[in-house]
Design an enzyme around this catalytic site. Structure first.
Site, PDB file in Angstrom:
ATOM      1  N   GLU A 130      -4.747   7.563  -3.355  1.00 37.07           N
ATOM      2  CA  GLU A 130      -5.229   6.293  -2.817  1.00 37.07           C
ATOM      3  C   GLU A 130      -5.414   5.262  -3.933  1.00 37.07           C
ATOM      4  O   GLU A 130      -5.261   4.058  -3.709  1.00 37.07           O
ATOM      5  CB  GLU A 130      -6.547   6.532  -2.061  1.00 37.07           C
ATOM      6  CG  GLU A 130      -7.003   5.381  -1.199  1.00 37.07           C
ATOM      7  CD  GLU A 130      -6.152   5.148   0.051  1.00 37.07           C
ATOM      8  OE1 GLU A 130      -5.265   5.967   0.345  1.00 37.07           O
ATOM      9  OE2 GLU A 130      -6.369   4.119   0.729  1.00 37.07           O
ATOM     10  N   HIS A 142       1.740   4.419  -2.827  1.00 33.49           N
ATOM     11  CA  HIS A 142       1.795   5.875  -2.619  1.00 33.49           C
ATOM     12  C   HIS A 142       3.175   6.426  -2.988  1.00 33.49           C
ATOM     13  O   HIS A 142       3.304   7.457  -3.642  1.00 33.49           O
ATOM     14  CB  HIS A 142       1.526   6.199  -1.142  1.00 33.49           C
ATOM     15  CG  HIS A 142       0.077   6.134  -0.733  1.00 33.49           C
ATOM     16  ND1 HIS A 142      -0.907   6.866  -1.361  1.00 33.49           N
ATOM     17  CD2 HIS A 142      -0.554   5.462   0.267  1.00 33.49           C
ATOM     18  CE1 HIS A 142      -2.088   6.633  -0.765  1.00 33.49           C
ATOM     19  NE2 HIS A 142      -1.901   5.774   0.216  1.00 33.49           N
ATOM     20  N   HIS A 186       0.833  -1.204   0.000  1.00 30.86           N
ATOM     21  CA  HIS A 186       0.000   0.000   0.000  1.00 30.86           C
ATOM     22  C   HIS A 186       0.871   1.259   0.000  1.00 30.86           C
ATOM     23  O   HIS A 186       0.722   2.134  -0.854  1.00 30.86           O
ATOM     24  CB  HIS A 186      -0.916  -0.028   1.233  1.00 30.86           C
ATOM     25  CG  HIS A 186      -1.895   1.099   1.297  1.00 30.86           C
ATOM     26  ND1 HIS A 186      -3.198   0.976   0.874  1.00 30.86           N
ATOM     27  CD2 HIS A 186      -1.757   2.381   1.714  1.00 30.86           C
ATOM     28  CE1 HIS A 186      -3.827   2.137   1.038  1.00 30.86           C
ATOM     29  NE2 HIS A 186      -2.963   3.004   1.553  1.00 30.86           N
ATOM     30  N   GLU A 187       1.779   1.324   0.949  1.00 25.85           N
ATOM     31  CA  GLU A 187       2.608   2.532   1.070  1.00 25.85           C
ATOM     32  C   GLU A 187       3.573   2.663  -0.099  1.00 25.85           C
ATOM     33  O   GLU A 187       3.907   3.763  -0.519  1.00 25.85           O
ATOM     34  CB  GLU A 187       3.356   2.537   2.410  1.00 25.85           C
ATOM     35  CG  GLU A 187       2.470   2.523   3.649  1.00 25.85           C
ATOM     36  CD  GLU A 187       1.393   3.608   3.670  1.00 25.85           C
ATOM     37  OE1 GLU A 187       1.578   4.652   3.003  1.00 25.85           O
ATOM     38  OE2 GLU A 187       0.351   3.403   4.323  1.00 25.85           O
TER      39      GLU A 187
END
Lengths: 498, 498
Positions: free
Chosen positions: A293, A267, A263-264
């Site tokens: 997102e 980003h 997820h990170e």
């Protein structure tokens, strides 16, 4: 010096001060010694004051007006003028004293929330939330928006989005997600998910090594960034050549860390892909929370929670966790996609996640447009949760106190999480039209075409266009929930044999 | 708002910008990803420009002048006015273009020095050094100092110190240190130092744990600071409640790390002991490099390199390094104090250390007051080294290229290292008058009285007085080399049985 050159110097100064805040914020969450907190808060507020002073300066206002009348600016320059107009106008509308009071109220509310959450005691948070909502209403009044008051808040986090956009979108989603969830729960009652054995141990160093490998395979450049540990994982695009993200570890299972990192990294890849020719200007910055997102959810869910992904990483998994149960990619993928009517949004699967978001959206709407009193919030929350999830919320810690956002005054923020999911699915469909079967591509282990597809279409574009224009240009269609619904229905029908 | 209040806001803004530079500098040396270098340099230079602009502002100058005429300021306030006058006057004397050119020349010289040192090729560094010296002479001309040109440089690093102070001081030291060294070398030839066995292994985690214990025993508050790793150890008092220092590791022996940590902890204790009521002002900052160095040398040498110290830490040493040779405190202390005529200053013992400093001082004097040409520098160095150390310098990497300072334009800096040694010995004598036998006290393992003695006399005083006034107030005597000479002669006579 031309007006634009003079303007861009002022713009970069503001963004440099903000980048410094970002850096110190990263440091605070990762490595700051605890007694540094007070001087850190002082420094962050000083930087904010410095940036704000420059943002509201009449000189900047004059340059913006002048440049709005200029006809010799290119598309990038116009984007900078447009975005600075928006930030400048908002900032000047708020009295300086209000800004300071609001900041203090937020930091007091955040401390109160932490204690209230730990004690699961909503009444301790209630007066702070009441004050923040009342001050936020005051802020909305300063903005003098058209439409409903809540629109002003939605627009702060995703430009151009209003209640009249979200209402039908969420209704359409709910209409299909609730029945899907019902069918999945029924299927689970006959064929339960594989249980996760107790007593397993996944050492931190091995989790770090395994997740670093995945992050590298996604394309994260560790020479231009770092991975660290923090209580709440986050990603920070500090400045060119220096993007940092964090993770946390659960010693009994590897998934929290893995999907946190994916997820990170999603980003962070966005931040590493911004156009450094436009650093320290809006043009060179990410366009919105929703689009941001979409990048994290794309990698975490649409790539990471697939059998194809598990086929590639299974050898790495076995290498780093030789004592873990001998599961095949399909089983690992099934575990990673387990649907549950849990209470906590951040641990939710792709089916229930958006229901969590909508619940907060409905409550925020009532708080700002309707007449929900803060004291009735827990009851409103629990009633709606029962209706949608069929589950009774046992306490406020797992209910309306679970998220940090309201204590930060971030009302109108949650819907961007759902936009992220929708944009991601839309990008995936469009990507498949260009690159062919994405699962087959993921299975090769060379994921660089995925990143190479996103780079020019999303990352490098920065804030040249509005979020919806960007999605439309990248995919050929206006933002829509349909790709997400197709994706989620197809995926979970296969997983649960519906 | 009173003029003083307005003044102090401006002063704090300047110091906040400098603190931010300090923080980013720490980050760069410890954890920054390599591709962050260019944007980091850009940000540091932007911060420097911002701070410089505020320092030279005519508004600040006006306030200083006004406050110099005020008769209602207390001692702390007068110190701030005095120090800001000094910084402001210096800054305004330098043309902005010169400051920018000088900064660029220094950063180019530093890169050239790194390569020249690696290749041991003075000729590659020579043109850069020539340019820096010529620009430094230009800087001296802007300052319009009285006395000799080199005085202007000495004063930059230790206020009030001139060639006429250093010359007799160094002559007196040399007069007794050179014979002491000769006697030690003679003693060594009959009774050699115990050799350090080859093939030993001291794991990093154990060195970290051992050194952390020592640093804590010295009084460093790890809740208000950190220890990290960097190529060149340093200490950075970032801001209140946040002081960070670094170390490095030699896997074959524990002394580099231990004494590096004791040295940097000494610096860091000074920073942690500054009066936080005066943060971001000169009054709340360390007074000088010489005094700073006295704090590090005090702990590293006068406490750390004693049999009493080794008695206390021997159990910790054995616990963390169970495979190390079974040596008693006296032997470990003897090894830690081994005198050698090595080439490298930073590895030098207490007897030769000041000779290393003086050699650089003599050369700098010739470069600025005399007529030493840069091209003749290696020869001047090697000749003097042979005369004082009795050793031939094999190459420039181990000779005149070894230190970074000249590549940073830091001419006049080295003598402060010796001042640190002298101040430390003077403080030790004075401390013993108050606390009794220091060795006996160290042997108890409770070192808090040492820190408690230094806190109000040195740390909390910040820049209230000049360095020499501070030493005189703390010890009752003006700065003098005698305590150091007594200390070093006594210590090494005992170690080497002279």
């Amino acid at each position: 010096m031309s007006t634009y050159d003079e303007f861009i110097i002022a713009v970069k100064d503001i963004h440099r001060l903000q980048a410094l805040q970002g850096h110190l914020g990263w440091d605070r969450e990762t490595i700051m010694p605890e007694k540094g907190a007070s001087s850190r808060a002082d420094m962050l507020s000083w930087l904010a004051k410095e940036a704000h002073g420059r943002l509201v300066s009449s000189d900047l206002g004059r340059m913006i007006s002048e440049l709005e009348g200029a006809d010799d600016l290119d598309e990038d320059q116009r984007a900078n003028v447009r975005e600075m107009r928006r930030s400048h106008d908002k900032a000047v509308k708020l009295p300086e004293q209000f800004v300071a009071d609001y900041a203090r109220a937020k930091s007091e509310a955040m401390m109160a929330w932490q204690e209230a959450r730990a004690a699961s005691d909503f009444s301790a948070f209630e007066p702070h939330l009441t004050r923040l909502i009342s001050m936020t209403k005051e802020k909305i009044a300063y903005f003098e928006v058209e439409g409903t008051p809540y629109d002003a808040l939605l627009d702060e986090f995703e430009v151009g989005m209003k209640v009249s956009d979200y209402d039908p979108l969420f209704a359409g989603l709910r209409e299909r997600l609730v029945p899907l969830l019902d069918r999945i729960m029924a299927a689970k009652s006959t064929t339960p998910d594989p249980p996760w054995p107790e007593g397993l141990h996944f050492p931190i160093e091995e989790q770090t090594a395994f997740c670093t490998k995945v992050s590298e395979a996604m394309g994260f450049d560790f020479k231009a960034g770092r991975m660290d540990t923090s209580t709440h994982p986050f990603s920070a695009g500090l400045w060119p050549g220096d993007t940092r993200f964090t993770t946390r570890y659960d010693l009994s299972e590897p998934f929290s860390c893995l999907y946190g990192v994916m997820h990170e990294t999603g980003h962070a890849l966005y931040e590493q892909g911004l156009d450094s020719n436009h650093s320290y200007t809006p043009r060179g910055a990410a366009v919105s929370l929703g689009v941001h997102e979409s990048q994290s959810r794309f990698w975490e869910n649409q790539i990471g929670r697939t059998p194809a992904f598990w086929k590639v990483v299974l050898p790495w998994y076995k290498e780093h966790f030789p004592d873990a149960p001998e599961w095949d990619p399909a089983t690992l993928n099934r575990i990673a996609n387990k649907v549950s009517t849990g209470y906590v949004r951040v641990e939710a699967d792709e089916v229930t996640y958006n229901l969590h978001v909508m619940l907060r959206y409905e409550i925020e709407k009532q708080l700002f447009n309707g007449d929900l009193a803060v004291k009735d919030l827990p009851n409103a929350w629990n009633t709606m949760f029962m209706e949608w999830f069929g589950v009774e919320v046992p306490n406020d810690r797992l209910g309306c106190l679970q998220d940090i956002h309201w204590s930060m005054g971030a009302f109108g923020y949650f819907p961007t999480y759902t936009l992220g999911n929708l944009y991601a699915a839309q990008l995936l469909e469009s990507m498949a039209e260009d690159l062919g079967d994405i699962d087959a591509l993921v299975e090769t282990g060379d994921w660089s075409p995925l990143l190479a597809w996103l780079r020019p279409r999303i990352h490098a574009e920065g804030s040249k266009m509005s979020p919806s224009e960007l999605i439309e240009k990248a995919t050929g269609s206006a933002p829509s929930p349909d790709p997400f619904l197709r994706y989620v229905e197809d995926k979970y029908s296969r997983i649960y044999g519906l």
